[in-house]
Design a protein around this motif. Structure first.
Motif, PDB file in Angstrom:
ATOM      1  N   SER A  60      57.998  36.899  74.417  1.00  0.00           N
ATOM      2  CA  SER A  60      56.576  37.195  74.269  1.00  0.00           C
ATOM      3  C   SER A  60      55.971  37.849  75.506  1.00  0.00           C
ATOM      4  CB  SER A  60      55.805  35.916  73.947  1.00  0.00           C
ATOM      5  OG  SER A  60      55.949  34.970  75.002  1.00  0.00           O
ATOM      6  N   LYS A  61      56.726  37.901  76.613  1.00  0.00           N
ATOM      7  CA  LYS A  61      56.208  38.524  77.833  1.00  0.00           C
ATOM      8  C   LYS A  61      56.307  40.046  77.782  1.00  0.00           C
ATOM      9  CE  LYS A  61      57.188  34.559  80.810  1.00  0.00           C
ATOM     10  NZ  LYS A  61      57.944  34.050  81.992  1.00  0.00           N
ATOM     11  N   GLY A  62      57.248  40.558  77.004  1.00  0.00           N
ATOM     12  CA  GLY A  62      57.366  41.996  76.878  1.00  0.00           C
ATOM     13  C   GLY A  62      58.752  42.497  77.227  1.00  0.00           C
ATOM     14  N   ALA A  63      58.834  43.756  77.651  1.00  0.00           N
ATOM     15  CA  ALA A  63      60.109  44.396  77.964  1.00  0.00           C
ATOM     16  C   ALA A  63      60.046  44.995  79.366  1.00  0.00           C
ATOM     17  CB  ALA A  63      60.429  45.479  76.939  1.00  0.00           C
ATOM     18  N   PHE A  64      61.019  44.628  80.195  1.00  0.00           N
ATOM     19  CA  PHE A  64      61.124  45.143  81.556  1.00  0.00           C
ATOM     20  C   PHE A  64      62.097  46.318  81.564  1.00  0.00           C
ATOM     21  CE2 PHE A  64      63.511  45.373  85.516  1.00  0.00           C
ATOM     22  CZ  PHE A  64      62.509  45.413  86.469  1.00  0.00           C
ATOM     23  N   TYR A  65      61.712  47.415  82.211  1.00  0.00           N
ATOM     24  CA  TYR A  65      62.642  48.535  82.333  1.00  0.00           C
ATOM     25  C   TYR A  65      62.850  48.898  83.796  1.00  0.00           C
ATOM     26  CZ  TYR A  65      58.825  51.889  83.237  1.00  0.00           C
ATOM     27  OH  TYR A  65      57.755  52.561  83.778  1.00  0.00           O
ATOM     28  N   ASP A  66      64.028  49.415  84.090  1.00  0.00           N
ATOM     29  CA  ASP A  66      64.367  49.873  85.430  1.00  0.00           C
ATOM     30  C   ASP A  66      65.182  51.155  85.274  1.00  0.00           C
ATOM     31  OD1 ASP A  66      64.747  48.276  88.453  1.00  0.00           O
ATOM     32  OD2 ASP A  66      65.820  50.124  88.056  1.00  0.00           O
ATOM     33  N   PHE A  67      64.623  52.251  85.735  1.00  0.00           N
ATOM     34  CA  PHE A  67      65.261  53.560  85.562  1.00  0.00           C
ATOM     35  C   PHE A  67      64.822  54.519  86.643  1.00  0.00           C
ATOM     36  CE2 PHE A  67      64.529  57.869  83.566  1.00  0.00           C
ATOM     37  CZ  PHE A  67      65.847  58.300  83.690  1.00  0.00           C
ATOM     38  N   ASN A  68      65.784  55.131  87.303  1.00  0.00           N
ATOM     39  CA  ASN A  68      65.518  56.217  88.255  1.00  0.00           C
ATOM     40  C   ASN A  68      64.522  55.808  89.335  1.00  0.00           C
ATOM     41  OD1 ASN A  68      65.988  58.829  89.190  1.00  0.00           O
ATOM     42  ND2 ASN A  68      64.273  59.693  88.032  1.00  0.00           N
TER      43      ASN A  68
ATOM     44  N   ASN B  32      57.648  47.880  71.232  1.00  0.00           N
ATOM     45  CA  ASN B  32      56.924  46.603  71.310  1.00  0.00           C
ATOM     46  C   ASN B  32      55.969  46.438  70.132  1.00  0.00           C
ATOM     47  OD1 ASN B  32      58.141  45.766  73.667  1.00  0.00           O
ATOM     48  ND2 ASN B  32      56.380  46.155  74.990  1.00  0.00           N
ATOM     49  N   LYS B  33      55.274  47.514  69.771  1.00  0.00           N
ATOM     50  CA  LYS B  33      54.341  47.440  68.656  1.00  0.00           C
ATOM     51  C   LYS B  33      55.088  47.142  67.358  1.00  0.00           C
ATOM     52  CE  LYS B  33      50.534  47.729  66.308  1.00  0.00           C
ATOM     53  NZ  LYS B  33      49.780  48.993  66.166  1.00  0.00           N
ATOM     54  N   ALA B  34      56.209  47.827  67.158  1.00  0.00           N
ATOM     55  CA  ALA B  34      56.995  47.601  65.947  1.00  0.00           C
ATOM     56  C   ALA B  34      57.489  46.158  65.890  1.00  0.00           C
ATOM     57  CB  ALA B  34      58.177  48.567  65.913  1.00  0.00           C
ATOM     58  N   SER B  35      57.990  45.662  67.011  1.00  0.00           N
ATOM     59  CA  SER B  35      58.502  44.294  67.075  1.00  0.00           C
ATOM     60  C   SER B  35      57.404  43.270  66.815  1.00  0.00           C
ATOM     61  CB  SER B  35      59.139  44.051  68.444  1.00  0.00           C
ATOM     62  OG  SER B  35      59.713  42.774  68.519  1.00  0.00           O
ATOM     63  N   SER B  36      56.198  43.552  67.301  1.00  0.00           N
ATOM     64  CA  SER B  36      55.080  42.618  67.102  1.00  0.00           C
ATOM     65  C   SER B  36      54.711  42.495  65.625  1.00  0.00           C
ATOM     66  CB  SER B  36      53.859  43.067  67.910  1.00  0.00           C
ATOM     67  OG  SER B  36      53.204  44.182  67.308  1.00  0.00           O
ATOM     68  N   LEU B  37      54.945  43.537  64.867  1.00  0.00           N
ATOM     69  CA  LEU B  37      54.700  43.480  63.423  1.00  0.00           C
ATOM     70  C   LEU B  37      55.802  42.699  62.718  1.00  0.00           C
ATOM     71  CD1 LEU B  37      53.583  47.189  62.946  1.00  0.00           C
ATOM     72  CD2 LEU B  37      52.108  45.176  62.784  1.00  0.00           C
ATOM     73  N   THR B  38      57.033  42.889  63.174  1.00  0.00           N
ATOM     74  CA  THR B  38      58.178  42.203  62.565  1.00  0.00           C
ATOM     75  C   THR B  38      58.049  40.692  62.646  1.00  0.00           C
ATOM     76  OG1 THR B  38      59.704  44.028  62.952  1.00  0.00           O
ATOM     77  CG2 THR B  38      60.676  41.847  62.778  1.00  0.00           C
ATOM     78  N   VAL B  39      57.644  40.168  63.808  1.00  0.00           N
ATOM     79  CA  VAL B  39      57.620  38.710  63.993  1.00  0.00           C
ATOM     80  C   VAL B  39      56.500  38.039  63.202  1.00  0.00           C
ATOM     81  CG1 VAL B  39      58.668  38.890  66.273  1.00  0.00           C
ATOM     82  CG2 VAL B  39      56.165  38.781  66.083  1.00  0.00           C
ATOM     83  N   GLN B  40      55.602  38.828  62.635  1.00  0.00           N
ATOM     84  CA  GLN B  40      54.537  38.251  61.808  1.00  0.00           C
ATOM     85  C   GLN B  40      54.940  38.136  60.341  1.00  0.00           C
ATOM     86  OE1 GLN B  40      50.381  39.667  62.903  1.00  0.00           O
ATOM     87  NE2 GLN B  40      51.589  41.178  64.031  1.00  0.00           N
ATOM     88  N   ARG B  41      56.205  38.474  60.035  1.00  0.00           N
ATOM     89  CA  ARG B  41      56.690  38.460  58.661  1.00  0.00           C
ATOM     90  C   ARG B  41      58.025  37.719  58.605  1.00  0.00           C
ATOM     91  NH1 ARG B  41      56.035  45.059  58.278  1.00  0.00           N
ATOM     92  NH2 ARG B  41      53.766  45.129  58.438  1.00  0.00           N
ATOM     93  N   TYR B  42      58.402  37.309  57.411  1.00  0.00           N
ATOM     94  CA  TYR B  42      59.660  36.585  57.236  1.00  0.00           C
ATOM     95  C   TYR B  42      60.792  37.532  56.856  1.00  0.00           C
ATOM     96  CZ  TYR B  42      57.042  32.222  57.442  1.00  0.00           C
ATOM     97  OH  TYR B  42      56.259  31.179  57.850  1.00  0.00           O
ATOM     98  N   GLY B  43      62.027  37.145  57.258  1.00  0.00           N
ATOM     99  CA  GLY B  43      63.208  37.907  56.894  1.00  0.00           C
ATOM    100  C   GLY B  43      63.566  38.938  57.950  1.00  0.00           C
ATOM    101  N   ALA B  44      64.749  39.532  57.792  1.00  0.00           N
ATOM    102  CA  ALA B  44      65.206  40.566  58.722  1.00  0.00           C
ATOM    103  C   ALA B  44      64.667  41.920  58.273  1.00  0.00           C
ATOM    104  CB  ALA B  44      66.731  40.555  58.812  1.00  0.00           C
ATOM    105  N   GLN B  45      65.381  42.609  57.406  1.00  0.00           N
ATOM    106  CA  GLN B  45      64.937  43.939  56.988  1.00  0.00           C
ATOM    107  C   GLN B  45      63.606  43.961  56.240  1.00  0.00           C
ATOM    108  OE1 GLN B  45      68.344  45.927  55.174  1.00  0.00           O
ATOM    109  NE2 GLN B  45      69.616  45.335  56.914  1.00  0.00           N
ATOM    110  N   PRO B  46      63.275  42.935  55.443  1.00  0.00           N
ATOM    111  CA  PRO B  46      61.956  42.963  54.794  1.00  0.00           C
ATOM    112  C   PRO B  46      60.784  42.970  55.778  1.00  0.00           C
ATOM    113  CG  PRO B  46      63.386  41.413  53.666  1.00  0.00           C
ATOM    114  CD  PRO B  46      64.109  41.816  54.929  1.00  0.00           C
ATOM    115  N   SER B  47      61.017  42.517  57.009  1.00  0.00           N
ATOM    116  CA  SER B  47      59.920  42.409  57.979  1.00  0.00           C
ATOM    117  C   SER B  47      59.737  43.664  58.826  1.00  0.00           C
ATOM    118  CB  SER B  47      60.184  41.222  58.915  1.00  0.00           C
ATOM    119  OG  SER B  47      61.271  41.493  59.790  1.00  0.00           O
ATOM    120  N   ILE B  48      60.664  44.604  58.751  1.00  0.00           N
ATOM    121  CA  ILE B  48      60.643  45.767  59.641  1.00  0.00           C
ATOM    122  C   ILE B  48      59.553  46.754  59.196  1.00  0.00           C
ATOM    123  CG2 ILE B  48      61.978  47.742  60.467  1.00  0.00           C
ATOM    124  CD1 ILE B  48      64.492  45.983  60.128  1.00  0.00           C
ATOM    125  N   PRO B  49      58.680  47.173  60.131  1.00  0.00           N
ATOM    126  CA  PRO B  49      57.543  48.034  59.756  1.00  0.00           C
ATOM    127  C   PRO B  49      57.915  49.505  59.616  1.00  0.00           C
ATOM    128  CG  PRO B  49      57.479  47.602  62.096  1.00  0.00           C
ATOM    129  CD  PRO B  49      58.634  46.795  61.556  1.00  0.00           C
TER     130      PRO B  49
END
Length: 307
Positions: free
Chosen positions: A228-236, A282-299
């Motif tokens: 729930s904290k988010g995604a950390f990236y490290d590049f260049n 992150n936005k897509a993932s936030s929608l997924t966790v508000q629904r049940y199931g794997a593929q049925p929850s994907i926005p």
């Protein structure tokens, strides 16, 4: 955000998921009643392909199913998503992969996987799909299929200047050096990052330490998802924790897969829009966790783009 029509090829697993909703997780030796039971498409590879396709990518899948009813069901489901299935083999005398998923009222899950046909293909089968791999912007793989097949797919990708994304899940104590040599981006969650690097990841400081170790292993781009904290990236030389969207999660199944698939759909091959792509994931993932199931929850793309 302007959506790019990336060509994304996923090398990975295909499972038929059996889902149970329960009030709480069962204890050893205990019997409890489920509140709901249903089947749906799953498998980390298939989830990521569905997420990429729904987010707007031109998506191809390389993998295997058994010559059985679950295999036909999964092929039908993936075909409905508009995914190119020419890289999927149907293997006689093998069962299609299956996953058994229990989700409690807190949104946490417990998953048991039977690999079946997912472990019945290797480098030889990958070589037969070279034309699909080289005609891609990104090739994505996970650890639910044979490592030697993934290494070969990434080698073909690199030979053709195609970027590779490794999702090291389920977690492994160590990763093949041959695989890391041909991995451009790695996307562990905090637990997987700790398993690989020995660094306990809980914040931006610890994530940067883990990322440094992953860079030392030869990976150019590191993204560590921290729940729930988010995604950390490290590049260049640049690093940042991109916050997650605050939502009420009811089922975290496929959240990480959705993040990777959606991100890959908009990511530029030189990673110049990495932060924007992470925000999109992150936005897509936030929608997924508000629904049940794997593929049925994907926005879908139109949902993710809503401000």
């Amino acid at each position: 955000m302007v959506i790019l029509m990336n060509k994304v090829t996923v090398v990975g697993s295909i499972n038929l998921d059996t889902n149970l909703r329960v009030k709480r997780m069962v204890k050893p030796g205990e019997t409890i009643h489920a509140k709901e039971h249903y089947s749906a498409g799953g498998g980390k590879g298939a989830n990521q392909a569905v997420a990429a396709s729904r987010a707007g990518a031109d998506t191809t899948f390389i993998g295997a199913v058994g010559n059985d009813a679950p295999g036909k069901q999964m092929m039908d489901l993936l075909k409905e998503e508009g995914i190119d299935l020419s890289g999927i083999d149907t293997i006689a005398n093998e069962s299609t992969g299956q996953a058994f998923i229990t989700v409690d009222d807190e949104g946490e899950n417990s998953i048991t996987i039977y690999a079946g046909a997912n472990f019945a293909f290797g480098p030889k089968e990958i070589d037969q799909k070279e034309s699909l791999l080289k005609d891609s912007d990104f090739v994505i793989a996970q650890f639910e299929t044979p490592i030697d097949a993934t290494i070969r797919a990434f080698e073909i990708a690199h030979k053709n200047e195609v970027k590779t994304i490794l999702n090291p899940a389920p977690g492994e104590d160590s990763i093949s050096a041959d695989l890391l040599k041909v991995t451009d981006m790695i996307t562990p969650n905090e637990t997987e990052a700790e398993t690989i690097t020995g660094v306990h990841v809980e914040d931006e400081v610890s994530a940067k330490k883990a990322a440094a170790k992953l860079h030392d292993l030869g990976v150019e781009v590191v993204i560590i998802t921290i729940g729930s904290k988010g995604a950390f990236y490290d590049f260049n030389g640049t690093s940042e924790l991109v916050p997650a969207f605050k939502v009420h999660a009811v089922d975290t199944t496929a959240a990480g897969d959705t993040f990777i698939g959606a991100m890959s759909s908009v990511l530029k091959a030189n990673f110049s829009n990495l932060k924007d792509a992470i925000l999109f994931g992150n936005k897509a993932s936030s929608l997924t966790v508000q629904r049940y199931g794997a593929q049925p929850s994907i926005p879908y793309q139109k949902e993710i783009e809503v401000k």
